[in-house]
Design a protein around this motif. Sequence first.
Motif, mmCIF file in Angstrom:
data_model
loop_
_atom_site.group_PDB
_atom_site.id
_atom_site.type_symbol
_atom_site.label_atom_id
_atom_site.label_comp_id
_atom_site.label_asym_id
_atom_site.label_seq_id
_atom_site.Cartn_x
_atom_site.Cartn_y
_atom_site.Cartn_z
ATOM 1 N N ALA A 198 -51.844 5.393 63.418
ATOM 2 C CA ALA A 198 -51.438 4.123 62.803
ATOM 3 C C ALA A 198 -49.989 4.200 62.325
ATOM 4 O O ALA A 198 -49.225 3.247 62.495
ATOM 5 C CB ALA A 198 -52.368 3.779 61.637
ATOM 6 N N ARG A 199 -49.611 5.334 61.746
ATOM 7 C CA ARG A 199 -48.211 5.492 61.319
ATOM 8 C C ARG A 199 -47.281 5.474 62.517
ATOM 9 O O ARG A 199 -46.193 4.897 62.457
ATOM 10 C CB ARG A 199 -48.025 6.784 60.529
ATOM 11 N N LEU A 200 -47.711 6.080 63.604
ATOM 12 C CA LEU A 200 -46.907 6.050 64.824
ATOM 13 C C LEU A 200 -46.750 4.624 65.341
ATOM 14 O O LEU A 200 -45.673 4.224 65.765
ATOM 15 C CB LEU A 200 -47.544 6.920 65.917
ATOM 16 N N ALA A 201 -47.824 3.865 65.289
ATOM 17 C CA ALA A 201 -47.778 2.478 65.766
ATOM 18 C C ALA A 201 -46.826 1.637 64.924
ATOM 19 O O ALA A 201 -46.200 0.712 65.438
ATOM 20 C CB ALA A 201 -49.173 1.870 65.761
ATOM 21 N N GLU A 202 -46.714 1.958 63.636
ATOM 22 C CA GLU A 202 -45.770 1.236 62.781
ATOM 23 C C GLU A 202 -44.326 1.495 63.209
ATOM 24 O O GLU A 202 -43.487 0.621 63.129
ATOM 25 C CB GLU A 202 -45.931 1.666 61.321
ATOM 26 N N ILE A 203 -44.082 2.709 63.655
ATOM 27 C CA ILE A 203 -42.732 3.095 64.063
ATOM 28 C C ILE A 203 -42.445 2.635 65.480
ATOM 29 O O ILE A 203 -41.379 2.124 65.767
ATOM 30 C CB ILE A 203 -42.556 4.625 63.963
ATOM 31 N N ARG A 204 -43.416 2.844 66.350
ATOM 32 C CA ARG A 204 -43.254 2.499 67.762
ATOM 33 C C ARG A 204 -44.409 1.607 68.187
ATOM 34 O O ARG A 204 -45.418 2.093 68.675
ATOM 35 C CB ARG A 204 -43.240 3.753 68.622
ATOM 36 N N PRO A 205 -44.265 0.306 67.986
ATOM 37 C CA PRO A 205 -45.362 -0.579 68.402
ATOM 38 C C PRO A 205 -45.631 -0.433 69.899
ATOM 39 O O PRO A 205 -44.718 -0.156 70.662
ATOM 40 C CB PRO A 205 -44.845 -1.978 68.088
ATOM 41 N N PRO A 206 -46.881 -0.597 70.304
ATOM 42 C CA PRO A 206 -47.204 -0.477 71.731
ATOM 43 C C PRO A 206 -46.460 -1.540 72.536
ATOM 44 O O PRO A 206 -46.211 -2.637 72.063
ATOM 45 C CB PRO A 206 -48.717 -0.688 71.797
ATOM 46 N N ARG A 207 -46.119 -1.164 73.737
ATOM 47 C CA ARG A 207 -45.430 -2.094 74.629
ATOM 48 C C ARG A 207 -46.409 -3.164 75.097
ATOM 49 O O ARG A 207 -47.567 -2.912 75.338
ATOM 50 C CB ARG A 207 -44.889 -1.370 75.855
ATOM 51 N N ALA A 208 -45.866 -4.360 75.221
ATOM 52 C CA ALA A 208 -46.697 -5.458 75.732
ATOM 53 C C ALA A 208 -46.950 -5.251 77.213
ATOM 54 O O ALA A 208 -46.085 -4.749 77.937
ATOM 55 C CB ALA A 208 -45.983 -6.784 75.507
ATOM 56 N N ALA A 209 -48.140 -5.598 77.631
ATOM 57 C CA ALA A 209 -48.460 -5.491 79.056
ATOM 58 C C ALA A 209 -47.645 -6.511 79.823
ATOM 59 O O ALA A 209 -47.385 -7.617 79.342
ATOM 60 C CB ALA A 209 -49.948 -5.737 79.263
ATOM 61 N N PRO A 210 -47.192 -6.157 81.013
ATOM 62 C CA PRO A 210 -46.416 -7.128 81.805
ATOM 63 C C PRO A 210 -47.266 -8.360 82.119
ATOM 64 O O PRO A 210 -48.460 -8.248 82.379
ATOM 65 C CB PRO A 210 -46.035 -6.370 83.062
ATOM 66 N N ALA A 211 -46.624 -9.489 82.046
ATOM 67 C CA ALA A 211 -47.337 -10.733 82.343
ATOM 68 C C ALA A 211 -47.645 -10.804 83.836
ATOM 69 O O ALA A 211 -46.840 -10.385 84.660
ATOM 70 C CB ALA A 211 -46.474 -11.923 81.915
ATOM 71 N N ASN A 212 -48.824 -11.319 84.153
ATOM 72 C CA ASN A 212 -49.163 -11.524 85.566
ATOM 73 C C ASN A 212 -48.361 -12.683 86.106
ATOM 74 O O ASN A 212 -48.247 -13.731 85.450
ATOM 75 C CB ASN A 212 -50.664 -11.817 85.722
ATOM 76 N N LYS A 213 -47.815 -12.478 87.265
ATOM 77 C CA LYS A 213 -47.050 -13.558 87.885
ATOM 78 C C LYS A 213 -48.014 -14.485 88.610
ATOM 79 O O LYS A 213 -48.892 -14.035 89.325
ATOM 80 C CB LYS A 213 -46.027 -13.001 88.862
ATOM 81 N N ALA A 214 -47.832 -15.755 88.362
ATOM 82 C CA ALA A 214 -48.672 -16.745 89.047
ATOM 83 C C ALA A 214 -48.234 -16.845 90.494
ATOM 84 O O ALA A 214 -47.042 -16.831 90.795
ATOM 85 C CB ALA A 214 -48.562 -18.085 88.363
ATOM 86 N N LYS A 215 -49.201 -16.930 91.376
ATOM 87 C CA LYS A 215 -48.877 -17.074 92.796
ATOM 88 C C LYS A 215 -48.750 -18.551 93.112
ATOM 89 O O LYS A 215 -49.542 -19.359 92.621
ATOM 90 C CB LYS A 215 -49.964 -16.452 93.652
#
Length: 151
Positions: free
Chosen positions: A133-150
């Motif tokens: 949890a302390r790590l997450a405060e320092i380095r929030p998780p990266r957002a997943a790439p958005a799916n591109k609509a076809k």
Amino acid sequence: MAAPEDEHRRGLQAYNTGDVATAMAVLRAPANAGHAPSQSLLAFILDRGDFVEEAARLYGLAAAQGDAEAQAALGNFYLSGRGVAKDEKQALAYFSKAAEQGHVLAMQVLAQAHREGGFGLPRDPAQAARWEARLAEIRPPRAAPANKAKP
């Protein structure tokens, strides 16, 4: 003589440009004067050059002054027995000091140690979660790439 901070900056700049000999020469004076960041950087350079005993000594001096980088490095030395006698309890103590100051790699080491029972510690998922949890405060998780609509 320049202030230790100025000499440290000069040494760091020399190191960053690949001039290791100048970096070492410039860092010696502030390191010998007790400037913890210079001790830690010089120790890092010496370690890379396989002068591990001197690196361990300088890391120890900087760690005693509360330098988190030196504490984490010394934890690594004690964990591996590199430059010092192998001692998991000392390694844990130095990693803990560094982690309490927000050193990311030390926090990762402690999270893993509590999760898996390293350093002679019992497995403790709650402590592992605390460090994660302390790590997450320092380095929030990266957002997943958005799916591109076809189209």
